[in-house]
Design a protein around this motif. Structure first.
Motif, PDB file in Angstrom:
ATOM      1  N   ARG A 153     -63.289 -45.725   5.671  1.00  0.00           N
ATOM      2  CA  ARG A 153     -63.790 -45.557   7.047  1.00  0.00           C
ATOM      3  C   ARG A 153     -65.228 -45.100   6.842  1.00  0.00           C
ATOM      4  NH1 ARG A 153     -60.304 -45.486  11.460  1.00  0.00           N
ATOM      5  NH2 ARG A 153     -61.667 -43.945  12.368  1.00  0.00           N
ATOM      6  N   MET A 200     -63.868 -47.624  16.055  1.00  0.00           N
ATOM      7  CA  MET A 200     -64.103 -48.369  17.541  1.00  0.00           C
ATOM      8  C   MET A 200     -65.459 -48.170  17.882  1.00  0.00           C
ATOM      9  SD  MET A 200     -61.909 -48.088  21.106  1.00  0.00           S
ATOM     10  CE  MET A 200     -62.686 -48.613  22.358  1.00  0.00           C
ATOM     11  N   MET A 236     -55.758 -50.844  24.521  1.00  0.00           N
ATOM     12  CA  MET A 236     -56.759 -50.155  23.697  1.00  0.00           C
ATOM     13  C   MET A 236     -55.983 -49.185  22.555  1.00  0.00           C
ATOM     14  SD  MET A 236     -59.224 -51.501  24.518  1.00  0.00           S
ATOM     15  CE  MET A 236     -60.223 -50.717  23.020  1.00  0.00           C
ATOM     16  N   THR A 237     -54.784 -48.621  23.264  1.00  0.00           N
ATOM     17  CA  THR A 237     -54.191 -47.760  22.157  1.00  0.00           C
ATOM     18  C   THR A 237     -53.499 -48.607  21.314  1.00  0.00           C
ATOM     19  OG1 THR A 237     -53.525 -46.343  24.022  1.00  0.00           O
ATOM     20  CG2 THR A 237     -52.017 -45.962  22.189  1.00  0.00           C
ATOM     21  N   ARG A 291     -55.980 -49.418  18.645  1.00  0.00           N
ATOM     22  CA  ARG A 291     -56.458 -48.382  17.733  1.00  0.00           C
ATOM     23  C   ARG A 291     -55.089 -48.188  16.705  1.00  0.00           C
ATOM     24  NH1 ARG A 291     -60.873 -45.488  18.705  1.00  0.00           N
ATOM     25  NH2 ARG A 291     -60.697 -45.225  16.293  1.00  0.00           N
ATOM     26  N   THR A 292     -54.072 -48.285  16.884  1.00  0.00           N
ATOM     27  CA  THR A 292     -52.967 -48.034  15.965  1.00  0.00           C
ATOM     28  C   THR A 292     -53.020 -49.079  14.805  1.00  0.00           C
ATOM     29  OG1 THR A 292     -51.280 -49.337  17.179  1.00  0.00           O
ATOM     30  CG2 THR A 292     -51.470 -47.037  17.872  1.00  0.00           C
ATOM     31  N   ALA A 304     -62.131 -43.699  24.178  1.00  0.00           N
ATOM     32  CA  ALA A 304     -61.471 -43.836  22.823  1.00  0.00           C
ATOM     33  C   ALA A 304     -62.410 -43.976  21.822  1.00  0.00           C
ATOM     34  CB  ALA A 304     -60.112 -44.596  22.837  1.00  0.00           C
ATOM     35  N   ASP A 354     -65.108 -44.448  18.714  1.00  0.00           N
ATOM     36  CA  ASP A 354     -65.575 -43.122  17.831  1.00  0.00           C
ATOM     37  C   ASP A 354     -66.964 -42.897  18.270  1.00  0.00           C
ATOM     38  OD1 ASP A 354     -63.117 -42.960  16.285  1.00  0.00           O
ATOM     39  OD2 ASP A 354     -63.673 -45.062  15.757  1.00  0.00           O
TER      40      ASP A 354
END
Length: 601
Positions: A360, A394, A543-544, A547-548, A565, A567
């Motif tokens: 990451r 993100m 969006m959740t 992201r998962t 949300a 980053d």
């Protein structure tokens, strides 16, 4: 010869036999049409001069007339059949030719020319070229052969003077038709441009209807529509007036020309009354050749439109690719990335990427001091911009309209190559990877997705033809779309709401992302206003879910709440990043992002 005509003739070579049959049938049919007029006139002259008499002669003439009529009808059918068979096959080949030349120009060609204009050229303009293949080649040949044959016939039947007058009358008819050709070209070009502008205007209005309503610009848009409609109407009216004038002159030519040929035969009649059958026959040749010359008149109106359509087709097909593709040999970077590709079945049920903490921190996508100016413009759309997108992160991009957000999205997808700086994907520059590899790894979900008039399953499989029903249903669940796979939803998704269409397109995008080299971990998902039609609750849920999955995302948004949300958020103004930070940092700072928040209410 007009370069467009030469090009069309070369294009028509594969259909030479069919076109030859059409030409032969037309020539024979027009000759029989002349016989239909000349035979009765000649027979009347023979009876009047007592050169022939009796019921037997009349019966013979009647039988010959019926045979000529039946044969002419059959030849007309043959002419139309083979002419249109040739035309329709060549039209199909022309569309294939055009698509083959648009593929290397894509996707930038849709940004420059506009999707509606391209569609109008590929559909309507190619249809107009049918006029040339089916209604130009054979008629043009007959328009030369038939009049020449008629003049020779008049000379043999009535002498040189009626033949000379007939030739002059025919030349007047040709001159009237040809004289309108030049003005017809200009009118056809004006009409074609007006229709193209109207098509693009309507397409843009439909695509941006919600934005137009939100900006309270409906009245202004309608005013522009009226202006475009008036422009097209004026061009059509001018073209119609010219066609009407030519038609009136042609009608007058038939009557006056027939009278002049008859008068030209008076000296021969005075010398020998037995020449009456020949003079009457020569007189009918003015009307007998009308069908051939009418073709010239019609071509003066329709051919310019067909040639203008040909010019537009050739111009669109002659466009050069705006990006340069790498050679046949793959670069080491692209090969190493491809070896890590995983099938959807190799991922978790939802296809989650689950990048490690170490991965990451490494940027999978970087833009280093890039600049870009659209062709024909002076102001740069992107100006010395630097951006890093870590794997699994993100990244949000915000800014007012015209700030360069969508241009950045196009550059990340390699619609264009940057003028300065470089964009790297997994360590390789986009030109090194090539557009095909970039398209497999940088996958966009935009605001107005294209949908087929078909079922949900078939639309999803546009992104993954090999996907089974189980995988399709998993994507529908992921994007919170409760609809059956076999449900048809009308043209362009007309039976779905705007939000449902966007979620369906997002599911299709995720199917493509799962098939990127390296699976979801190797894909970069670009969301360009792709959730703008969702209510806040559905948007947060989407969006959740995304992201998962551990996706690497670049989210471009006008509705800023979607970026909570993220980053990191970058704010753009005039092609530059003027502010960066997290949602909390930017919303509490007195800067460009906070101004956007306050403006959005």
């Amino acid at each position: 010869m007009n370069s467009n005509i030469r090009w069309l003739l070369r294009f028509a070579r594969p259909a030479t036999k069919r076109l030859g049959a059409s030409v032969g049938a037309r020539l024979a049919g027009h000759a029989l049409g002349i016989v239909q007029l000349a035979l009765p006139a000649w027979a009347i002259g023979m009876l009047a001069t007592e050169a022939a008499a009796g019921a037997g002669f009349v019966t013979l003439v009647a039988v010959l007339f019926v045979i000529a009529t039946a044969a002419k009808a059959g030849l007309r059918y043959v002419e139309q059949l083979y002419g249109h068979l040739a035309a329709f096959s060549l039209m199909g080949e022309m569309r294939v030719w055009l698509i083959d030349r648009l593929i290397p120009q894509a996707p930038a060609v849709t940004d420059g020319a506009g999707a509606a204009r391209i569609q109008a050229t590929a559909v309507r303009d190619v249809d107009r070229v049918e006029v040339f293949f089916a209604h130009t080649i054979a008629p043009a040949i007959s328009a030369v052969v038939i009049p020449v044959a008629a003049v020779i016939t008049a000379w043999v039947a009535a002498g040189w003077l009626p033949a000379l007058v007939l030739a002059l009358v025919l030349l007047v008819g040709i001159a009237v038709a040809v004289s309108g050709a030049r003005s017809g070209v200009a009118s056809a070009r004006e009409v074609a441009a007006a229709r193209s502008d109207m098509s693009q205007f309507v397409a843009d209005s439909v695509r941006l209807r919600e934005e137009i309503i939100a900006a309270e610009s409906v009245d202004a848009r309608l005013d522009r529509a009226r202006e475009a409609d008036l422009k097209l109407s004026r061009a059509l009216l001018q073209m119609g007036r010219r066609a009407g004038a030519r038609s009136a002159i042609t009608s007058a030519r038939l009557w006056i020309g027939s009278l002049l040929v008859l008068l030209a035969g008076i000296p021969a009649l005075a010398a020998n009354l037995e020449s009456l059958p020949g003079v009457l026959l020569a007189t009918t040749l003015v009307a007998g050749t009308a069908a051939s010359l009418d073709t010239v008149e019609r071509l003066a109106g329709s051919l310019p439109a067909g040639l203008e359509a040909t010019r537009r087709i050739r111009a669109l097909g002659a466009g050069e690719p705006v990006v340069t593709e790498p050679g046949a040999a793959s670069s080491p970077a692209s090969e190493s990335n491809s070896t890590g590709a995983s099938s959807p079945a190799a991922t978790s049920p939802a296809g989650a990427a689950n990048p490690t903490a170490a991965s990451r921190t490494r940027p999978v996508l970087t833009a280093s001091n890039i600049s870009f100016t659209y062709p024909g413009r002076n102001e740069p759309a992107i100006d010395r911009l630097t951006l890093e997108v870590p794997r699994g992160a993100m990244i949000g991009v915000a800014g007012a309209s015209g700030s360069g957000k969508s241009t950045l999205s196009r550059l990340l997808q390699r619609h264009f190559d940057v003028d300065a700086g470089e964009i790297r994907l997994a360590g390789s520059t986009l030109p090194e990877l090539g557009s095909e590899t970039v398209a497999k790894r940088v996958i966009v979900a935009d605001q107005t997705p294209f949908l087929l008039d078909s079922t949900v399953a078939e639309n999803l499989r546009l992104g993954a033809p090999d996907a089974d029903d189980e995988e399709l249903q998993m994507m529908l669940d992921l994007v919170a779309l409760d609809i059956g796979l076999n449900v048809p939803f009308g043209r362009r998704g007309g039976n779905l709401s705007g939000g449902q269409r966007q979620r369906l397109a997002l599911g299709r995008t995720l199917l493509r992302a799962r098939r990127a080299p390296g699976g979801l971990a190797g894909a970069v998902l670009v969301l360009d206003e792709s959730t703008s039609h969702q209510d806040p609750f559905t948007q947060d849920r989407l969006m959740t879910s995304l992201r998962t999955l551990g996706l690497t995302m670049v989210v471009i948004a006008h509705r800023l709440e979607i970026l909570r949300a993220a980053d990191r958020i970058h704010v753009m103004e005039r092609g530059r990043i003027v502010e960066s930070g997290t949602w909390h940092e930017l919303s509490t700072r007195d800067g460009a992002f906070r101004a956007l928040l306050e403006a959005s209410g």
